[in-house]
Scaffold this active site. Sequence first.
Site, PDB file in Angstrom:
ATOM      1  N   ARG A 160     -32.303 -31.591 -13.795  1.00  0.00           N
ATOM      2  CA  ARG A 160     -33.442 -32.315 -14.374  1.00  0.00           C
ATOM      3  C   ARG A 160     -33.876 -33.475 -13.475  1.00  0.00           C
ATOM      4  NH1 ARG A 160     -36.866 -30.178 -17.530  1.00  0.00           N
ATOM      5  NH2 ARG A 160     -35.915 -28.160 -17.661  1.00  0.00           N
TER       6      ARG A 160
ATOM      7  N   HIS B 233     -31.373 -16.052  -1.040  1.00  0.00           N
ATOM      8  CA  HIS B 233     -30.973 -16.030  -2.450  1.00  0.00           C
ATOM      9  C   HIS B 233     -31.007 -14.588  -2.905  1.00  0.00           C
ATOM     10  CE1 HIS B 233     -32.211 -20.485  -3.360  1.00  0.00           C
ATOM     11  NE2 HIS B 233     -31.046 -20.383  -2.751  1.00  0.00           N
TER      12      HIS B 233
ATOM     13  N   ASP C 137     -35.777 -15.835  -1.156  1.00  0.00           N
ATOM     14  CA  ASP C 137     -35.235 -15.436  -2.457  1.00  0.00           C
ATOM     15  C   ASP C 137     -35.745 -14.030  -2.756  1.00  0.00           C
ATOM     16  OD1 ASP C 137     -35.162 -15.051  -5.364  1.00  0.00           O
ATOM     17  OD2 ASP C 137     -34.553 -17.151  -5.495  1.00  0.00           O
TER      18      ASP C 137
ATOM     19  N   ASP D  42     -40.806 -14.686 -11.914  1.00  0.00           N
ATOM     20  CA  ASP D  42     -39.586 -15.444 -11.610  1.00  0.00           C
ATOM     21  C   ASP D  42     -38.561 -15.406 -12.737  1.00  0.00           C
ATOM     22  OD1 ASP D  42     -37.671 -16.981 -10.447  1.00  0.00           O
ATOM     23  OD2 ASP D  42     -38.856 -18.830 -10.347  1.00  0.00           O
TER      24      ASP D  42
ATOM     25  N   HIS E  27     -29.173 -27.385  -3.188  1.00  0.00           N
ATOM     26  CA  HIS E  27     -30.468 -27.096  -3.811  1.00  0.00           C
ATOM     27  C   HIS E  27     -30.978 -28.366  -4.477  1.00  0.00           C
ATOM     28  CE1 HIS E  27     -33.680 -25.174  -5.948  1.00  0.00           C
ATOM     29  NE2 HIS E  27     -33.299 -23.943  -5.665  1.00  0.00           N
TER      30      HIS E  27
ATOM     31  N   GLU F   5     -27.946 -16.168  -7.536  1.00  0.00           N
ATOM     32  CA  GLU F   5     -28.437 -17.054  -8.608  1.00  0.00           C
ATOM     33  C   GLU F   5     -28.767 -16.187  -9.815  1.00  0.00           C
ATOM     34  OE1 GLU F   5     -31.877 -18.372  -6.353  1.00  0.00           O
ATOM     35  OE2 GLU F   5     -31.013 -20.381  -6.269  1.00  0.00           O
TER      36      GLU F   5
ATOM     37  N   HIS G 267     -37.873 -13.698  -5.847  1.00  0.00           N
ATOM     38  CA  HIS G 267     -39.174 -14.354  -5.688  1.00  0.00           C
ATOM     39  C   HIS G 267     -40.109 -13.553  -4.774  1.00  0.00           C
ATOM     40  CE1 HIS G 267     -37.250 -18.554  -6.638  1.00  0.00           C
ATOM     41  NE2 HIS G 267     -37.127 -17.693  -7.626  1.00  0.00           N
TER      42      HIS G 267
ATOM     43  N   GLU H 165     -38.209 -22.798   0.023  1.00  0.00           N
ATOM     44  CA  GLU H 165     -37.865 -21.533  -0.619  1.00  0.00           C
ATOM     45  C   GLU H 165     -39.114 -20.684  -0.825  1.00  0.00           C
ATOM     46  OE1 GLU H 165     -35.258 -21.849  -4.005  1.00  0.00           O
ATOM     47  OE2 GLU H 165     -35.504 -19.727  -4.516  1.00  0.00           O
TER      48      GLU H 165
ATOM     49  N   HIS I  35     -34.826 -13.973 -13.039  1.00  0.00           N
ATOM     50  CA  HIS I  35     -33.744 -13.338 -12.282  1.00  0.00           C
ATOM     51  C   HIS I  35     -32.968 -12.349 -13.146  1.00  0.00           C
ATOM     52  CE1 HIS I  35     -33.449 -17.046  -9.399  1.00  0.00           C
ATOM     53  NE2 HIS I  35     -34.696 -16.691  -9.645  1.00  0.00           N
TER      54      HIS I  35
ATOM     55  N   HIS J 141     -37.977 -26.245  -3.663  1.00  0.00           N
ATOM     56  CA  HIS J 141     -39.185 -25.499  -4.024  1.00  0.00           C
ATOM     57  C   HIS J 141     -40.375 -26.327  -3.546  1.00  0.00           C
ATOM     58  CE1 HIS J 141     -36.953 -23.467  -7.642  1.00  0.00           C
ATOM     59  NE2 HIS J 141     -36.381 -23.228  -6.473  1.00  0.00           N
TER      60      HIS J 141
ATOM     61  N   TYR K 269     -34.902 -28.496  -9.384  1.00  0.00           N
ATOM     62  CA  TYR K 269     -36.116 -27.661  -9.373  1.00  0.00           C
ATOM     63  C   TYR K 269     -37.268 -28.309 -10.115  1.00  0.00           C
ATOM     64  CZ  TYR K 269     -33.793 -26.114 -13.664  1.00  0.00           C
ATOM     65  OH  TYR K 269     -33.131 -26.071 -14.859  1.00  0.00           O
TER      66      TYR K 269
HETATM   67 ZN    ZN Z   1     -36.124 -18.199  -9.260  1.00  0.00          ZN
HETATM   68 FE    FE Z   2     -33.824 -19.046  -5.526  1.00  0.00          FE
HETATM   69 FE    FE Z   3     -34.604 -22.164  -6.082  1.00  0.00          FE
END
Ligand code: ZN
Ligand code: FE
Ligand code: FE
Length: 276
Positions: free
Chosen positions: A37, A211, A176, A224, A67, A256, A179, A142, A226, A107, A70
């Site tokens: 967050r 990823h 990714d 998006d 990472h 992920e 993605h 990414e 996963h 991102h 996000y």
């Molecule tokens: Zn994702």
């Molecule tokens: Fe990713």
């Molecule tokens: Fe990511």
Amino acid sequence: MFYIGCHLSASAGFLAMGETALSIGATTFQFFTRNPRGSKAKSLDTEDITAFLALQSKHGIGTLVAHAPYTINPCSQDEHTREFARITLEDDLRRMDHLPGNLYNFHPGSHTGQGVEAGINLIVETLNAILRPDQQTTVLLETMAGKGSEIGGRFEELREILDRVTRTEHMGVCLDTCHVSDAGYDIAADPDAVLTEFDRVIGLKRLRAVHVNDSLNPVGAHKDRHACIGKGYLGLEGFRRIVNHPALRDLPMVLETPNDLPGYAAEIALLKEMRV
Ligand code: ZN
Ligand code: FE
Ligand code: FE
């Protein structure tokens, strides 16, 4: 060497992550630099890092992927949101200097209605404000699914950012698989064609991490979501091609997928089995 791992919780520190990685057969791992967050980061424990570095060299753990949270958005319409992203990224890069030679993935952001060009301008501005000549980490953009107003769904967008960042020697890309498939590149069916396109637009020397995620949605869905390996549209045969592709096989690969640790251990074993 096959550098394969998964996303791990950073709450117990680096040594604990290293030990967890080894216990599930991983040879690398990814972690959030702070609460996803994006709240204030704990200060780094140098003893923990020293102990981790010893474990890393003893067991041959490969390059790590940090990472960014996000939720940060360096190209938001809102100035305070952009400011928060800049401060967070800058602070993370300073903290990452304690783990030299690793990767820091983020991102690129969502332009929130301003348009792709305006969004790219803001991302470039942020990166030019925070990258330092002496930094010890390579910053990765990414590849994104192109959901909503996300930047980075097209290779051309990433290329433009890389072209316009001054300290571009500190920049790379993390691909990714969920993605890029969601963005419309059929990496499962024809990784060769997608990576040829990546090379033409961005250059394969920029590609530094992968990823490894299956997708709940078909090519071009821009969703998006996963999926576990083999349980989505990319499929087991897709991942067999991906993990063995010459342009990818030497890069750190991070799962992920929606899993607990035993699930990750099983996927790591499965992908290892696929390697030829
Ligand atoms: Zn994702
Ligand atoms: Fe990713
Ligand atoms: Fe990511």
